[in-house]
Design a protein around this motif. Structure first.
Motif: not given
Length: 141
Positions: A110-116
């Motif tokens: 979820a953090g990676m998706r938010a960053f992307m």
């Protein structure tokens, strides 16, 4: 003693001897057959005891050899047991790690998706072409 009494005693003795002789003959025959049976059975028992003694000696030799081999293999068995305990500890550690990863993976993704997704914001997309045009087609970071 009178002749009649001695004749009566002699007759009684003859009857007794006549009755005892067949009994004694039968007893002799019974003892003879018992002796033959014991002679044959004794030989068989001697042979069976000899074979039993040989079998017992073989079993004792085999047991001694197994005991010696067991002592010789004891370090290998202990090493295998130690390896088994180590593998069990590793399995427990991997299980613990997999539980931790399965708990943290959704949050990480979820953090990676938010960053992307942060790079795809509508305000940034409009600013990006201006930056490229001012730099002559080069991308500005």
């Amino acid at each position: 003693m009178s002749d009649t009494t001695s004749l009566f005693i002699l007759l009684l003795l003859a009857v007794l001897v006549g009755a005892v002789i067949p009994v004694l003959y039968q007893a002799v025959q019974t003892l003879r057959s018992a002796r033959q049976f014991l002679d044959v059975t004794g030989k068989r028992l001697d042979e069976a005891l000899r074979e039993f003694t040989e079998a017992t000696a073989r079993v004792n030799r085999i047991a001694a050899a197994i005991e010696v081999e067991g002592q010789r293999l004891r370090p290998a068995i202990e090493a295998a047991a130690s390896l088994g305990r180590t593998v069990e500890k590793v399995r427990d550690s991997v299980h613990t790690a997999s539980v931790a990863v399965s708990a943290l993976a959704p949050a990480f993704l979820a953090g990676m998706r938010a960053f992307m997704d942060r790079g795809n914001e509508p305000g940034r997309e409009a600013a990006a072409p201006d930056a490229e045009s001012s730099q002559g087609g080069r991308h500005v970071d």
